[in-house]
Scaffold this motif. Structure first.
Motif, PDB file in Angstrom:
ATOM      1  N   ARG A  41       7.009  35.016   8.225  1.00 32.97           N
ATOM      2  CA  ARG A  41       7.894  33.982   7.676  1.00 32.97           C
ATOM      3  C   ARG A  41       7.086  32.787   7.180  1.00 32.97           C
ATOM      4  O   ARG A  41       7.369  32.230   6.104  1.00 32.97           O
ATOM      5  CB  ARG A  41       8.917  33.540   8.721  1.00 32.97           C
ATOM      6  N   ARG A  44       5.596  33.610   3.873  1.00 31.29           N
ATOM      7  CA  ARG A  44       6.601  33.574   2.801  1.00 31.29           C
ATOM      8  C   ARG A  44       6.941  32.144   2.407  1.00 31.29           C
ATOM      9  O   ARG A  44       7.092  31.836   1.219  1.00 31.29           O
ATOM     10  CB  ARG A  44       7.859  34.323   3.237  1.00 31.29           C
ATOM     11  N   VAL A  45       7.078  31.267   3.395  1.00 37.31           N
ATOM     12  CA  VAL A  45       7.413  29.870   3.095  1.00 37.31           C
ATOM     13  C   VAL A  45       6.253  29.179   2.380  1.00 37.31           C
ATOM     14  O   VAL A  45       6.469  28.435   1.417  1.00 37.31           O
ATOM     15  CB  VAL A  45       7.823  29.108   4.376  1.00 37.31           C
ATOM     16  N   ARG A  47       4.068  30.580   0.467  1.00 36.75           N
ATOM     17  CA  ARG A  47       4.068  31.104  -0.909  1.00 36.75           C
ATOM     18  C   ARG A  47       5.147  30.423  -1.746  1.00 36.75           C
ATOM     19  O   ARG A  47       4.914  30.027  -2.885  1.00 36.75           O
ATOM     20  CB  ARG A  47       4.266  32.620  -0.891  1.00 36.75           C
ATOM     21  N   GLU A  48       6.319  30.275  -1.200  1.00 40.48           N
ATOM     22  CA  GLU A  48       7.411  29.622  -1.933  1.00 40.48           C
ATOM     23  C   GLU A  48       7.078  28.160  -2.209  1.00 40.48           C
ATOM     24  O   GLU A  48       7.376  27.638  -3.276  1.00 40.48           O
ATOM     25  CB  GLU A  48       8.721  29.751  -1.157  1.00 40.48           C
ATOM     26  N   CYS A  49       6.444  27.502  -1.244  1.00 36.66           N
ATOM     27  CA  CYS A  49       6.010  26.118  -1.449  1.00 36.66           C
ATOM     28  C   CYS A  49       4.999  26.040  -2.585  1.00 36.66           C
ATOM     29  O   CYS A  49       5.058  25.126  -3.416  1.00 36.66           O
ATOM     30  CB  CYS A  49       5.387  25.551  -0.167  1.00 36.66           C
ATOM     31  N   GLU A  50       4.084  26.996  -2.636  1.00 41.24           N
ATOM     32  CA  GLU A  50       3.074  27.017  -3.689  1.00 41.24           C
ATOM     33  C   GLU A  50       3.734  27.214  -5.049  1.00 41.24           C
ATOM     34  O   GLU A  50       3.436  26.502  -6.008  1.00 41.24           O
ATOM     35  CB  GLU A  50       2.051  28.118  -3.418  1.00 41.24           C
ATOM     36  N   VAL A  51       4.654  28.158  -5.131  1.00 43.43           N
ATOM     37  CA  VAL A  51       5.323  28.476  -6.388  1.00 43.43           C
ATOM     38  C   VAL A  51       6.161  27.301  -6.885  1.00 43.43           C
ATOM     39  O   VAL A  51       6.219  27.037  -8.091  1.00 43.43           O
ATOM     40  CB  VAL A  51       6.196  29.747  -6.223  1.00 43.43           C
ATOM     41  N   THR A  52       6.795  26.597  -5.976  1.00 44.22           N
ATOM     42  CA  THR A  52       7.690  25.502  -6.378  1.00 44.22           C
ATOM     43  C   THR A  52       6.998  24.150  -6.457  1.00 44.22           C
ATOM     44  O   THR A  52       7.621  23.159  -6.831  1.00 44.22           O
ATOM     45  CB  THR A  52       8.880  25.395  -5.410  1.00 44.22           C
ATOM     46  N   ALA A  54       5.867  22.346  -3.940  1.00 46.83           N
ATOM     47  CA  ALA A  54       6.374  21.485  -2.874  1.00 46.83           C
ATOM     48  C   ALA A  54       5.333  20.490  -2.360  1.00 46.83           C
ATOM     49  O   ALA A  54       5.680  19.377  -1.967  1.00 46.83           O
ATOM     50  CB  ALA A  54       6.889  22.339  -1.714  1.00 46.83           C
TER      51      ALA A  54
END
Length: 72
Positions: A41, A44-45, A47-52, A54
């Motif tokens: 988890r 995944r978070v 990675r999502e932070c990197e993509v967005t 954050a």
């Protein structure tokens, strides 16, 4: 997240004395599965932070720099 934090706090405070071999091994198996799920988890978070982007909201250019500063 607050429920997870509370549950981890309770687990950390749980008394270990009185437990022995098989009982400890059973608990360890459950803990290792939970640790792996939590690590997945986290990945995944991150990675999502990197993509967005954050990290930029906290003054960092990348998640790598954010992690170095906040998670060591």
């Amino acid at each position: 997240m607050s429920r997870l934090s509370a549950a981890l706090g309770e687990l950390a405070d749980e008394e270990m004395s009185g437990k022995f071999g098989p009982e400890l091994l059973d608990e360890l198996r459950v803990l290792l599965v939970a640790q792996n799920r939590l690590a997945a988890r986290v990945a995944r978070v991150v990675r999502e932070c990197e993509v967005t982007g954050a990290a930029e909201h906290d003054g960092q250019k990348t998640m790598a720099s954010w992690l170095r500063g906040h998670a060591r």
